[in-house]
Write a protein that holds these residues in place. Structure first.
Motif, PDB file in Angstrom:
ATOM      1  N   ASP A 119       0.387  10.124  10.400  1.00 61.12           N
ATOM      2  CA  ASP A 119       1.417  11.075  10.791  1.00 61.12           C
ATOM      3  C   ASP A 119       2.031  11.684   9.528  1.00 61.12           C
ATOM      4  O   ASP A 119       3.201  11.513   9.256  1.00 61.12           O
ATOM      5  CB  ASP A 119       2.473  10.285  11.595  1.00 61.12           C
ATOM      6  N   ASN A 120       1.187  12.386   8.753  1.00 56.66           N
ATOM      7  CA  ASN A 120       1.644  12.857   7.449  1.00 56.66           C
ATOM      8  C   ASN A 120       1.445  14.354   7.326  1.00 56.66           C
ATOM      9  O   ASN A 120       0.384  14.881   7.665  1.00 56.66           O
ATOM     10  CB  ASN A 120       0.845  12.117   6.363  1.00 56.66           C
ATOM     11  N   TYR A 128      -6.655  -8.109  12.101  1.00 57.68           N
ATOM     12  CA  TYR A 128      -5.268  -8.504  12.395  1.00 57.68           C
ATOM     13  C   TYR A 128      -4.399  -7.300  12.774  1.00 57.68           C
ATOM     14  O   TYR A 128      -3.472  -7.428  13.576  1.00 57.68           O
ATOM     15  CB  TYR A 128      -4.621  -9.177  11.173  1.00 57.68           C
ATOM     16  N   VAL A 129      -4.701  -6.135  12.157  1.00 60.47           N
ATOM     17  CA  VAL A 129      -3.845  -4.974  12.395  1.00 60.47           C
ATOM     18  C   VAL A 129      -3.805  -4.609  13.886  1.00 60.47           C
ATOM     19  O   VAL A 129      -2.780  -4.170  14.403  1.00 60.47           O
ATOM     20  CB  VAL A 129      -4.297  -3.776  11.525  1.00 60.47           C
ATOM     21  N   TYR A 186       0.816  -1.230   0.000  1.00 61.86           N
ATOM     22  CA  TYR A 186       0.000   0.000   0.000  1.00 61.86           C
ATOM     23  C   TYR A 186       0.844   1.273   0.000  1.00 61.86           C
ATOM     24  O   TYR A 186       0.546   2.228  -0.707  1.00 61.86           O
ATOM     25  CB  TYR A 186      -0.974   0.001   1.191  1.00 61.86           C
ATOM     26  N   LEU A 187       1.902   1.270   0.803  1.00 64.70           N
ATOM     27  CA  LEU A 187       2.751   2.469   0.873  1.00 64.70           C
ATOM     28  C   LEU A 187       3.412   2.737  -0.482  1.00 64.70           C
ATOM     29  O   LEU A 187       3.493   3.888  -0.921  1.00 64.70           O
ATOM     30  CB  LEU A 187       3.809   2.285   1.974  1.00 64.70           C
ATOM     31  N   LEU A 210       1.197  -3.179   6.659  1.00 61.96           N
ATOM     32  CA  LEU A 210      -0.070  -2.437   6.615  1.00 61.96           C
ATOM     33  C   LEU A 210      -0.133  -1.451   7.793  1.00 61.96           C
ATOM     34  O   LEU A 210      -0.576  -0.308   7.641  1.00 61.96           O
ATOM     35  CB  LEU A 210      -1.236  -3.431   6.661  1.00 61.96           C
ATOM     36  N   LYS A 211       0.341  -1.891   8.944  1.00 52.34           N
ATOM     37  CA  LYS A 211       0.377  -1.026  10.135  1.00 52.34           C
ATOM     38  C   LYS A 211       1.292   0.182   9.877  1.00 52.34           C
ATOM     39  O   LYS A 211       0.976   1.314  10.245  1.00 52.34           O
ATOM     40  CB  LYS A 211       0.862  -1.843  11.338  1.00 52.34           C
ATOM     41  N   LYS A 212       2.415  -0.074   9.221  1.00 52.12           N
ATOM     42  CA  LYS A 212       3.336   1.024   8.876  1.00 52.12           C
ATOM     43  C   LYS A 212       2.659   2.031   7.958  1.00 52.12           C
ATOM     44  O   LYS A 212       2.874   3.241   8.063  1.00 52.12           O
ATOM     45  CB  LYS A 212       4.598   0.473   8.193  1.00 52.12           C
ATOM     46  N   TYR A 213       1.855   1.517   7.050  1.00 49.49           N
ATOM     47  CA  TYR A 213       1.105   2.390   6.130  1.00 49.49           C
ATOM     48  C   TYR A 213       0.116   3.252   6.917  1.00 49.49           C
ATOM     49  O   TYR A 213       0.002   4.459   6.694  1.00 49.49           O
ATOM     50  CB  TYR A 213       0.386   1.525   5.090  1.00 49.49           C
TER      51      TYR A 213
END
Ligand code: SAH
Ligand code: MG
Length: 199
Positions: free
Chosen positions: A173-174, A145-146, A118-119, A164-167
């Motif tokens: 935080d953008n 799951y996340v 995704y990222l 996915l969690k990183k995404y």
């Protein structure tokens, strides 16, 4: 009739385990498209054309470009789009979305392909978004799951969910984009540059 083709697609997806969008999130996205007067859509992950067709049916002047890397699904999607007479408004591209370049800009970019990428999809296609456009990401909760990464036994799945969690963290935080997360279906994120959200 459209509704018959759509029902056939739902049955096919169920039988062949094709992960098409859940009905609730599909309706949510279609309403969003209608309310925000979205006319041009780029979809990453066509599968059998279910979401592309539903989005195109929101309004006669909605156009969808959709990318799919799996040939069998792409062929199935072509058939379904023909059955709905939507060939003029839905353009399919058979390719890995990470290997092609598109020049056009879209009102909405719908990310619904490999969850671990995704990222990469976001960074690759964010410049294809009009200034006041939206990036919609599906399956952001990934079956819950996340929220429970530590309990996942399979290493592959854990890696995917960690990505996915990183995404999600990247979106949360953008500095350039705002994101709203919706607990509808399997979880949807709506990302936008300016404060133009119209639910
Ligand atoms: N949007 C569809 C469901 C898509 S399922 C619907 O709701 O009806 C996800 C699809 O993305 C799969 O068919 C898979 O083959 C495709 N996909 C995964 N990674 C991709 C990539 N890098 N490029 C193009 N398609 C990809
Ligand atoms: Mg999905």
């Amino acid at each position: 009739m459209y509704s018959e083709v759509i029902q056939e697609m739902e049955k096919y997806a169920e039988e062949k385990s094709v992960p098409i969008m859940q009905k609730k999130s599909m309706n949510f996205l279609c309403k969003f498209i209608e309310k925000n007067n979205i006319k041009s859509i780029l979809e990453i992950g066509t599968a059998i054309g279910y979401s592309a067709i539903n989005m195109a049916l929101v309004n006669d002047d909605v156009n969808v470009v959709s990318i799919e890397r799996d040939q069998e699904k792409y062929i199935e999607a072509i058939k379904n789009i023909k059955k709905c007479n939507l060939e003029k408004r839905i353009t399919l591209i058979l390719a890995d979305a990470l290997n092609i370049e598109l020049k056009d800009k879209y009102d909405l970019i719908f990310i619904d392909a490999a969850k671990g990428q995704y990222l990469n999809f976001f960074n690759k296609y964010k410049d294809n978004l009009v200034e006041d456009g939206f990036i919609v990401s599906d399956n952001i909760d990934f079956h819950g799951y996340v929220e429970n990464i530590k309990t996942i036994k399979s290493k592959n799945l854990r890696q995917l969910v960690t990505k996915l969690k990183k995404y999600i963290d990247f979106l949360s935080d953008n500095e350039e984009f705002n994101t709203k997360f919706y607990k509808v279906g399997d979880g949807i994120a709506i990302t936008f540059k300016k404060d133009v959200l119209n639910e």
